[in-house]
Design an enzyme around this catalytic site. Structure first.
Site, PDB file in Angstrom:
ATOM      1  N   GLU A 101       0.844  -1.209   0.000  1.00 49.38           N
ATOM      2  CA  GLU A 101       0.000   0.000   0.000  1.00 49.38           C
ATOM      3  C   GLU A 101       0.870   1.247   0.000  1.00 49.38           C
ATOM      4  O   GLU A 101       1.917   1.281   0.659  1.00 49.38           O
ATOM      5  CB  GLU A 101      -0.836   0.028   1.289  1.00 49.38           C
ATOM      6  CG  GLU A 101      -2.135  -0.753   1.208  1.00 49.38           C
ATOM      7  CD  GLU A 101      -3.327   0.166   0.998  1.00 49.38           C
ATOM      8  OE1 GLU A 101      -3.192   1.160   0.260  1.00 49.38           O
ATOM      9  OE2 GLU A 101      -4.372  -0.115   1.579  1.00 49.38           O
ATOM     10  N   ASP A 102       0.403   2.290  -0.683  1.00 52.41           N
ATOM     11  CA  ASP A 102       1.074   3.584  -0.631  1.00 52.41           C
ATOM     12  C   ASP A 102       0.948   4.179   0.767  1.00 52.41           C
ATOM     13  O   ASP A 102       1.906   4.662   1.352  1.00 52.41           O
ATOM     14  CB  ASP A 102       0.454   4.545  -1.665  1.00 52.41           C
ATOM     15  CG  ASP A 102      -1.075   4.483  -1.679  1.00 52.41           C
ATOM     16  OD1 ASP A 102      -1.665   3.638  -0.964  1.00 52.41           O
ATOM     17  OD2 ASP A 102      -1.692   5.280  -2.397  1.00 52.41           O
ATOM     18  N   ASP A 105      -4.319   4.570   6.317  1.00 55.93           N
ATOM     19  CA  ASP A 105      -4.956   5.646   7.078  1.00 55.93           C
ATOM     20  C   ASP A 105      -5.861   4.962   8.109  1.00 55.93           C
ATOM     21  O   ASP A 105      -5.373   4.472   9.124  1.00 55.93           O
ATOM     22  CB  ASP A 105      -5.711   6.473   6.013  1.00 55.93           C
ATOM     23  CG  ASP A 105      -6.481   7.665   6.524  1.00 55.93           C
ATOM     24  OD1 ASP A 105      -7.279   7.502   7.439  1.00 55.93           O
ATOM     25  OD2 ASP A 105      -6.316   8.765   5.981  1.00 55.93           O
ATOM     26  N   PHE A 154      -2.968  15.304   5.155  1.00 54.18           N
ATOM     27  CA  PHE A 154      -3.338  14.847   3.817  1.00 54.18           C
ATOM     28  C   PHE A 154      -2.122  15.096   2.930  1.00 54.18           C
ATOM     29  O   PHE A 154      -1.621  16.218   2.831  1.00 54.18           O
ATOM     30  CB  PHE A 154      -4.565  15.588   3.275  1.00 54.18           C
ATOM     31  CG  PHE A 154      -4.951  15.089   1.915  1.00 54.18           C
ATOM     32  CD1 PHE A 154      -5.608  13.874   1.772  1.00 54.18           C
ATOM     33  CD2 PHE A 154      -4.616  15.798   0.782  1.00 54.18           C
ATOM     34  CE1 PHE A 154      -5.932  13.370   0.516  1.00 54.18           C
ATOM     35  CE2 PHE A 154      -4.937  15.310  -0.488  1.00 54.18           C
ATOM     36  CZ  PHE A 154      -5.596  14.098  -0.611  1.00 54.18           C
ATOM     37  N   ARG A 167       0.027  12.836  -8.686  1.00 59.04           N
ATOM     38  CA  ARG A 167       0.577  11.484  -8.526  1.00 59.04           C
ATOM     39  C   ARG A 167       2.021  11.364  -9.004  1.00 59.04           C
ATOM     40  O   ARG A 167       2.792  10.578  -8.492  1.00 59.04           O
ATOM     41  CB  ARG A 167      -0.243  10.466  -9.323  1.00 59.04           C
ATOM     42  CG  ARG A 167      -1.604  10.172  -8.758  1.00 59.04           C
ATOM     43  CD  ARG A 167      -2.172   8.917  -9.441  1.00 59.04           C
ATOM     44  NE  ARG A 167      -3.604   8.810  -9.237  1.00 59.04           N
ATOM     45  CZ  ARG A 167      -4.186   8.315  -8.145  1.00 59.04           C
ATOM     46  NH1 ARG A 167      -3.458   7.864  -7.161  1.00 59.04           N
ATOM     47  NH2 ARG A 167      -5.505   8.247  -8.055  1.00 59.04           N
TER      48      ARG A 167
HETATM   49  P1  5GP Z   1      -7.685   3.660   4.405  1.00 57.19           P
HETATM   50  O1  5GP Z   1      -8.530   2.586   3.805  1.00 57.19           O
HETATM   51  O2  5GP Z   1      -6.484   3.117   5.179  1.00 57.19           O
HETATM   52  O3  5GP Z   1      -8.474   4.633   5.235  1.00 57.19           O
HETATM   53  O4  5GP Z   1      -7.136   4.558   3.227  1.00 57.19           O
HETATM   54  C1  5GP Z   1      -6.295   4.023   2.282  1.00 57.19           C
HETATM   55  C2  5GP Z   1      -6.398   4.743   0.955  1.00 57.19           C
HETATM   56  O5  5GP Z   1      -6.920   6.067   1.099  1.00 57.19           O
HETATM   57  C3  5GP Z   1      -5.013   4.914   0.380  1.00 57.19           C
HETATM   58  O6  5GP Z   1      -4.638   3.818  -0.420  1.00 57.19           O
HETATM   59  C4  5GP Z   1      -5.157   6.209  -0.406  1.00 57.19           C
HETATM   60  O7  5GP Z   1      -5.665   5.944  -1.680  1.00 57.19           O
HETATM   61  C5  5GP Z   1      -6.181   7.005   0.356  1.00 57.19           C
HETATM   62  N1  5GP Z   1      -5.529   7.945   1.297  1.00 57.19           N
HETATM   63  C6  5GP Z   1      -5.449   7.867   2.649  1.00 57.19           C
HETATM   64  N2  5GP Z   1      -4.781   8.908   3.156  1.00 57.19           N
HETATM   65  C7  5GP Z   1      -4.418   9.680   2.108  1.00 57.19           C
HETATM   66  C8  5GP Z   1      -3.665  10.903   1.995  1.00 57.19           C
HETATM   67  O8  5GP Z   1      -3.178  11.523   2.949  1.00 57.19           O
HETATM   68  N3  5GP Z   1      -3.502  11.375   0.726  1.00 57.19           N
HETATM   69  C9  5GP Z   1      -4.003  10.763  -0.379  1.00 57.19           C
HETATM   70  N4  5GP Z   1      -3.758  11.320  -1.545  1.00 57.19           N
HETATM   71  N5  5GP Z   1      -4.705   9.611  -0.309  1.00 57.19           N
HETATM   72  C10 5GP Z   1      -4.900   9.067   0.929  1.00 57.19           C
END
Ligand code: 5GP
Length: 177
Positions: A101-102, A105, A154, A167
């Site tokens: 995963e990038d 969150d 963010f 990106r």
């Molecule tokens: P989660 O499911 O853990 O809440 O969120 C994961 C996905 O939300 C990440 O793969 C990404 O696509 C998006 N995401 C979460 N935080 C950020 C952030 O700070 N910036 C961006 N651009 N995308 C985020």
């Protein structure tokens, strides 16, 4: 250094030199932890494309690379729902799987995907995240490999977008409030 994407301004947060260092460290850690020829790496598109590509350059030629597509964010907010594509065609039975995963969150995406991989017969599933917002993490699974822990900012760049922009930036930027 600042960048403007659509209606928002972002400032430089993690420069490319630090990103490179952390990718090399993570790759070494993963090798220590027994990742090898039989490992399947599953990258989560679109955000993980740059990190995945950098990390894979350190992995053995016999390892396998796969992708799934997931979307849970709209603008700078999580929608609380995960839309998935590409899960059905993954053949993970009996495999040692690393989900790449990038950013993690809330952990909704990573926990959901790891569960799906296990259901389709993966022997072991571990999670690797380049960025981890541990303060807001609500998942039950451990994040096994972490590049950099960050507060609840963010961020964009290095694969991460704001409404599909940013990106391709090689460094990571954070939203200016
Ligand atoms: P989660 O499911 O853990 O809440 O969120 C994961 C996905 O939300 C990440 O793969 C990404 O696509 C998006 N995401 C979460 N935080 C950020 C952030 O700070 N910036 C961006 N651009 N995308 C985020």
């Amino acid at each position: 250094m600042r960048v403007r994407l659509k209606d928002k301004d972002f400032e430089l947060y993690i420069p490319r030199t630090r990103i490179d260092q952390e990718v090399s460290r993570l790759a070494a850690e993963m090798k220590e932890a027994g990742i090898g020829d039989r490992t399947v790496f599953v990258g989560v598109l679109k955000g993980a494309f740059m990190f995945f590509s950098d990390l894979m350059k350190h992995m053995p030629a016999g390892s396998r690379q796969e992708f799934v597509f997931a979307r849970s964010y709209a603008g700078t907010q999580s929608t609380g729902r995960v839309e998935m594509q590409g899960l059905n065609t993954l053949a993970l039975e009996g495999c040692d799987v690393i989900l790449v995963e990038d950013i993690v969150d809330s952990g909704l995406t990573a926990n959901y995907l790891a569960g799906q991989f296990q259901e389709t017969g993966a022997l072991r599933v571990r999670i690797c995240a380049f960025l981890f917002k541990s303060e807001v993490y609500r998942g039950l699974r451990e994040i096994d490999f972490v590049g950099i822990h960050i507060p609840n900012y963010f961020v964009v760049g290095y694969g991460l977008d704001y409404e599909e922009e940013g990106r391709c930036l090689p460094d990571i930027y954070r939203l200016l409030s």
